[in-house]
Design an enzyme around this catalytic site. Structure first.
Site, mmCIF file in Angstrom:
data_model
loop_
_atom_site.group_PDB
_atom_site.id
_atom_site.type_symbol
_atom_site.label_atom_id
_atom_site.label_comp_id
_atom_site.label_asym_id
_atom_site.label_seq_id
_atom_site.Cartn_x
_atom_site.Cartn_y
_atom_site.Cartn_z
ATOM 1 N N ARG A 1 -3.743 11.285 69.304
ATOM 2 C CA ARG A 1 -4.631 10.565 69.730
ATOM 3 C C ARG A 1 -5.852 10.261 68.874
ATOM 4 N NH1 ARG A 1 -7.247 14.158 74.627
ATOM 5 N NH2 ARG A 1 -7.444 15.591 72.957
ATOM 6 N N THR A 2 -5.903 11.271 68.077
ATOM 7 C CA THR A 2 -6.890 11.328 66.945
ATOM 8 C C THR A 2 -5.934 11.139 65.582
ATOM 9 O OG1 THR A 2 -8.035 13.109 68.190
ATOM 10 C CG2 THR A 2 -8.874 12.643 65.550
ATOM 11 N N THR B 1 0.222 35.582 69.676
ATOM 12 C CA THR B 1 0.240 34.272 70.209
ATOM 13 C C THR B 1 -1.353 34.200 70.345
ATOM 14 O OG1 THR B 1 0.940 33.093 72.438
ATOM 15 C CG2 THR B 1 0.148 35.628 72.654
ATOM 16 N N ALA C 1 0.558 23.492 67.072
ATOM 17 C CA ALA C 1 1.889 23.455 67.535
ATOM 18 C C ALA C 1 2.921 22.548 66.798
ATOM 19 C CB ALA C 1 2.190 23.310 69.196
ATOM 20 N N GLY D 1 1.291 14.437 69.030
ATOM 21 C CA GLY D 1 0.489 15.459 68.966
ATOM 22 C C GLY D 1 0.430 15.672 67.588
ATOM 23 N N ALA D 2 -0.504 16.343 67.414
ATOM 24 C CA ALA D 2 -0.802 16.611 65.617
ATOM 25 C C ALA D 2 -1.797 18.103 65.672
ATOM 26 C CB ALA D 2 -1.288 15.433 64.795
ATOM 27 N N GLY D 3 -1.656 18.951 66.624
ATOM 28 C CA GLY D 3 -2.325 20.178 66.605
ATOM 29 C C GLY D 3 -1.563 21.088 65.876
ATOM 30 N N LYS E 1 -3.329 33.293 65.950
ATOM 31 C CA LYS E 1 -1.967 33.104 64.713
ATOM 32 C C LYS E 1 -2.526 32.922 63.503
ATOM 33 C CE LYS E 1 1.252 31.246 68.025
ATOM 34 N NZ LYS E 1 2.519 30.143 68.183
#
Ligand code: ATR
Length: 292
Positions: free
Chosen positions: A166-167, A76, A145, A141-143, A80
């Site tokens: 957001r970005t 975790t 996860a 979201g685009a991180g 990762k």
């Protein structure tokens, strides 16, 4: 002096297959509760612990874990990506995710790296009757996860996946990477008010970490408005509805699910990889839901 009984217990202990979850911090991890329930339910004999690893010590500590006979690890935050580089063999989905949440010792001594987050999410979505096949799916979201779940979602053949972030450049990058796997494109949050999106989405997934600070991603309620059947899913979870799910509820969404089932389902997929048996997930989810 160690008694014979204690010595016996230690030797037996060593003979039992050892698994663990590693991270930093780790005290909060629910993985030992989940895997211990899975082992009991499937009558598998194993030990599953949690282990704190200091930043900078991942390679050393994980090498020691396997050298001492450990069979598998869950990984975790924040390791990762290090686990991705540690693995000697990678599944295709781990390669695409650029991250590994499961390491498994193989018969030939190699260490397989896999990521089970995406299959965990898809299984939980299906469990709660969210629509994926032929659906219009919005992911916020685009991180890391979100990156980890895109390929398994696209494998369910949705009509369209829109990633809003957001970005914008990060969403665009993900859409470009995953284009070969399905109909996926990116947009900025503000663009969700454009006409092409006003017919609404079947499934909206919040994959931002905004809830961690009690925030909402700044999106308009029009993402829900046009469809009575829209389901809202938050990859985060908590003792009460997350801010995102609360907001979805206020805006008329009745299918509301948080990420607790995703946590249990990704654990189930790791368990299957290690033990060759897929546990049932509802009992462990209930146990966690009722924890104080
Ligand atoms: P994780 O591993 O949880 O995905 P991450 O890679 O840091 O963590 O990504 C966090 C995601 O949440 C990103 O999409 C981030 O948006 P940016 O790419 O623009 O940074 C999003 N996020 C975090 N806080 C947010 C907030 N308050 N509003 C909207 N999006 C937010």
């Amino acid at each position: 002096m160690v008694s014979d009984a204690a010595l016996d217990a230690m030797q037996n202990n060593k003979a039992i297959d050892q698994y663990a979850v590693v991270g930093n911090p780790i005290a909060h991890s629910k993985s030992p509760i989940i895997h211990t329930q899975f082992a009991k339910q499937t009558q598998q004999t194993l030990h599953y612990n949690k282990q704190l690893i200091a930043r900078g010590d991942f390679k050393k500590d994980v090498t020691a874990f396997f050298a001492e006979g450990g069979k598998g690890l869950n990984i975790t935050v924040p390791f990762k990506e290090e686990a991705f580089h540690f693995a000697t063999v990678l599944t295709q989905r781990a390669q695409l995710a650029g991250a590994v949440n499961t390491l498994a010792l193989q018969a030939d001594g190699s260490i397989l790296g896999d990521t089970t987050d995406g299959v965990g999410l898809v299984r939980d979505l299906k469990n709660h009757h969210f629509t994926l096949k032929g659906a219009r799916v919005l992911i916020l979201g685009a991180g890391g996860a979100v990156r980890g779940v895109l390929e398994p979602i696209l494998a369910e053949q949705p009509h369209e996946v829109v990633i809003a972030n957001r970005t914008l450049s990060k969403a665009q990058q993900l859409a470009d990477t995953f284009k070969p796997y399905g109909n996926i494109h990116a947009c900025a949050f503000i663009a969700l008010t454009q006409e092409q999106y006003l017919t609404g989405f079947d499934t909206v997934i919040n994959g931002t970490s905004a809830s961690l600070n009690g925030d909402l991603p700044p999106v308009t309620a029009s993402i829900f408005a046009a469809k009575k059947t829209t389901g809202a899913y938050d990859m985060m979870y908590g003792p009460t509805l997350t801010p995102f799910l609360e907001w979805a509820q206020i805006n008329g969404v009745s299918l509301l699910t948080d990420g607790l089932g995703m946590l249990v389902s990704q654990a189930a997929a790791s368990f299957e990889l290690w033990r060759g048996v897929m546990p049932e997930v509802n009992t462990a989810t209930e146990i966690l839901r009722n924890e104080p």
